[in-house]
Design a protein around this motif. Structure first.
Motif, mmCIF file in Angstrom:
data_model
loop_
_atom_site.group_PDB
_atom_site.id
_atom_site.type_symbol
_atom_site.label_atom_id
_atom_site.label_comp_id
_atom_site.label_asym_id
_atom_site.label_seq_id
_atom_site.Cartn_x
_atom_site.Cartn_y
_atom_site.Cartn_z
ATOM 1 N N LYS A 180 107.710 -34.714 -23.637
ATOM 2 C CA LYS A 180 109.132 -34.943 -23.859
ATOM 3 C C LYS A 180 109.413 -36.441 -23.889
ATOM 4 O O LYS A 180 108.787 -37.212 -23.160
ATOM 5 C CB LYS A 180 109.959 -34.264 -22.766
ATOM 6 C CG LYS A 180 109.721 -32.768 -22.688
ATOM 7 C CD LYS A 180 110.459 -32.117 -21.523
ATOM 8 C CE LYS A 180 111.944 -32.063 -21.739
ATOM 9 N NZ LYS A 180 112.621 -31.212 -20.730
ATOM 10 N N MET A 221 113.370 -34.971 -24.367
ATOM 11 C CA MET A 221 113.478 -33.850 -25.295
ATOM 12 C C MET A 221 112.117 -33.574 -25.919
ATOM 13 O O MET A 221 111.405 -34.496 -26.322
ATOM 14 C CB MET A 221 114.496 -34.190 -26.390
ATOM 15 C CG MET A 221 114.714 -33.106 -27.424
ATOM 16 S SD MET A 221 116.164 -33.438 -28.473
ATOM 17 C CE MET A 221 115.594 -34.850 -29.433
ATOM 18 N N ALA A 222 111.757 -32.300 -25.993
ATOM 19 C CA ALA A 222 110.547 -31.899 -26.696
ATOM 20 C C ALA A 222 110.753 -32.045 -28.198
ATOM 21 O O ALA A 222 111.873 -31.912 -28.710
ATOM 22 C CB ALA A 222 110.194 -30.453 -26.355
ATOM 23 N N ASP A 329 115.396 -26.288 -22.985
ATOM 24 C CA ASP A 329 115.690 -27.663 -23.372
ATOM 25 C C ASP A 329 115.536 -28.610 -22.179
ATOM 26 O O ASP A 329 114.682 -29.489 -22.191
ATOM 27 C CB ASP A 329 117.091 -27.754 -23.958
ATOM 28 C CG ASP A 329 117.217 -26.996 -25.278
ATOM 29 O OD1 ASP A 329 116.354 -26.143 -25.564
ATOM 30 O OD2 ASP A 329 118.169 -27.248 -26.027
ATOM 31 N N THR A 332 111.588 -27.269 -19.871
ATOM 32 C CA THR A 332 110.831 -26.965 -21.085
ATOM 33 C C THR A 332 109.448 -26.449 -20.738
ATOM 34 O O THR A 332 108.821 -26.917 -19.784
ATOM 35 C CB THR A 332 110.703 -28.236 -21.952
ATOM 36 O OG1 THR A 332 112.012 -28.771 -22.185
ATOM 37 C CG2 THR A 332 110.061 -27.926 -23.288
ATOM 38 N N ASP A 430 114.951 -31.859 -16.824
ATOM 39 C CA ASP A 430 114.243 -32.836 -17.670
ATOM 40 C C ASP A 430 112.729 -32.695 -17.596
ATOM 41 O O ASP A 430 112.005 -33.563 -18.097
ATOM 42 C CB ASP A 430 114.619 -34.276 -17.294
ATOM 43 C CG ASP A 430 116.054 -34.608 -17.642
ATOM 44 O OD1 ASP A 430 116.624 -33.934 -18.526
ATOM 45 O OD2 ASP A 430 116.615 -35.544 -17.036
ATOM 46 N N SER A 432 108.836 -30.281 -17.476
ATOM 47 C CA SER A 432 108.026 -29.310 -18.213
ATOM 48 C C SER A 432 107.338 -28.408 -17.202
ATOM 49 O O SER A 432 106.821 -28.885 -16.187
ATOM 50 C CB SER A 432 106.987 -30.032 -19.081
ATOM 51 O OG SER A 432 107.615 -30.896 -19.999
#
Length: 467
Positions: A180, A221-222, A329, A332, A430, A432
């Motif tokens: 990300k 963001m991915a 989002d 993730t 924010d 993963s």
């Protein structure tokens, strides 16, 4: 994502900046391989490069809709986990004219979508910068299930959609969900056209024949959540108040030929408020929607500004894609085999909305699905065990994923269940994640051994007994 014209899959089933100490997340860095074949994902092993992590993308696109001509420069700031002789980016189509690494021209080669870069003298472990200059006619990408993503032409422009791998049709990137980054988009289009992307509108500069729209997404963001939409839109600006006291700006872009999506725009603040009560504060600094005539047949949770086809901004789709802002989002998946962590949660959010607004209860949704015969497609492959990319958006991921959450709720009780959900969203904001992390959190909160439940619902093909 809601495949097939934004309709709820549950419904279908029932009917039938400065970089200092940035290091790759442990779960992602652990995948780092040898110099050859260092892909970042188990389903798409040639996508991504786990030997480095991107901090930021600065994407400058000059696009002419009439000719579908793109001239672009992407600047990348990244961190290498170790010394590298070469590294890979993902870029499908388009012609690369130059690659600079730390300001110096670097050799590069192409093999399918892999853009392999070989800096003179290699790269030392730590921070590095990349600039890629490229141009051409960006193309659509056809997925294993036959659906369309990538750079999708519309009647008056294009919409770029990236799930699962389509972002590589317009951004050279480390195209795997576990990496990300922050994004800035500088979109130059003919004056009279509008251009939107993720995040907050920084500026709109009229330069005579062209206008440059600059958008910035400061929250990580991915790549698959990146979005650009260019066309002749009606633009609506509003705002909503978050439970934590923030004022969240809302930018919505609707195709001038497809209606103004007024009902969806009115409903969006109510959906955000409902989901904040369940999941915690809205995780980003902007919201909105894009309604365009891209012929793809699904809605998509593009970060801060979900995309809907011209006929697809229905209530269920809006609830689903908004829930993704928390699940998928902000929080993730590291690897595509854990996509149920996005789609199962978003589908369950639809069930919760229905229960609160006069529709079926979550238990009724569960019972109707559970009545599916044991031979039905709902029961195989198991949600985390598919091996074919064509099954990435299948019913087991969405509906059996949501059923897993309801089975958990029945096992631990409503109070612990919603505590688990809120903590999952807040502690991993924010970030993963992998399924094993949710299992550990649920066991800590509930004090129960829950691994057997998750294995039954997520890893074993066939209809679970006793429900």
């Amino acid at each position: 994502m809601l495949r097939r014209l934004g309709l709820s899959l549950a419904t279908l089933a029932l009917a039938s900046t400065g970089v200092v100490a940035l290091a790759p997340p442990a779960a992602y860095a652990a995948q780092a391989g040898s110099e050859a074949g260092a892909g970042g994902d188990t389903l798409f092993p040639r996508q991504g490069d786990a030997r480095y992590q991107v901090w930021s993308y600065d994407v400058s696109l000059d696009y002419t809709p009439v000719t579908n001509r793109l001239t672009a420069t992407t600047r990348i700031v990244a961190v290498a986990a170790r010394d590298l002789g070469r590294f890979d980016l993902d870029l499908e189509g388009l012609d690369v004219s130059r690659v600079l690494v730390d300001g110096e021209q670097a050799a590069f080669s192409r093999d399918g979508h892999e853009l392999t870069v070989r800096p003179d003298g290699g790269l030392d472990r730590g921070r590095f910068t990349v600039r890629v200059d490229y141009a051409g006619e960006p193309q659509e990408h056809i997925d294993a299930d036959g659906s369309t993503e990538g750079w999708v032409r519309t009647a008056d422009g294009a919409t770029a959609l990236g799930e699962p791998v389509g972002t590589m049709t317009w951004i050279p990137s480390n195209n795997t969900p576990g990496d990300k980054a922050r994004y800035t988009f500088r979109l130059t289009v003919p004056t009279g056209y509008e251009a939107t992307a993720n995040g907050v509108l920084v500026s709109q500069r009229d330069e005579g024949l062209t206008t440059t729209w600059t958008w910035r997404a400061d929250d990580p963001m991915a790549t698959y959540l990146a979005m650009v939409s260019i066309g002749q839109f009606d633009v609506f600006e509003s705002q909503t108040e978050s439970v934590d006291g923030r004022t969240i700006p809302i930018w919505s872009f609707t195709d001038v030929t497809g209606g103004d999506a007024a009902a969806a725009r009115r409903l969006l603040p109510k959906v955000i408020a409902f989901q904040e009560r369940l999941f915690g504060p809205y995780p980003f600094d902007a919201a909105g929607l894009v309604v365009d005539d891209a012929d793809v047949g699904y809605a998509l949770e593009t970060q801060t500004r979900p995309f809907y086809p011209s006929v697809g901004a229905a209530d269920g789709a809006l609830v689903h894609e908004t829930a993704h802002q928390w699940f998928g989002d902000s929080v993730t998946l590291v690897d595509w085999h854990d996509i149920w962590l996005a789609e199962g949660f978003a589908t369950y959010a639809e069930w919760l909305w229905d229960a609160r607004h006069g529709g079926d209860t979550a238990q009724e949704h569960f019972d109707d699905l559970y009545a599916t015969p044991a031979s039905g497609a709902l029961w195989r492959p198991a949600p985390t065990e598919f091996t074919d990319a064509a099954d990435l958006f299948g019913s087991p991921v969405y509906n059996r994923g949501a059923m897993t959450l309801h089975a958990l709720r029945k096992e631990v009780g409503g109070d612990d269940f919603f505590r688990i959900v809120r903590l999952w969203a807040q502690r991993n904001e924010d970030g993963s994640v992998r399924t094993a992390q949710l299992v550990r959190l649920a066991e800590r909160v509930s004090g129960r051994a829950l691994s057997p439940l998750f294995r039954t619902w997520l890893e074993k093909a066939g209809k679970p007994a006793g429900y």
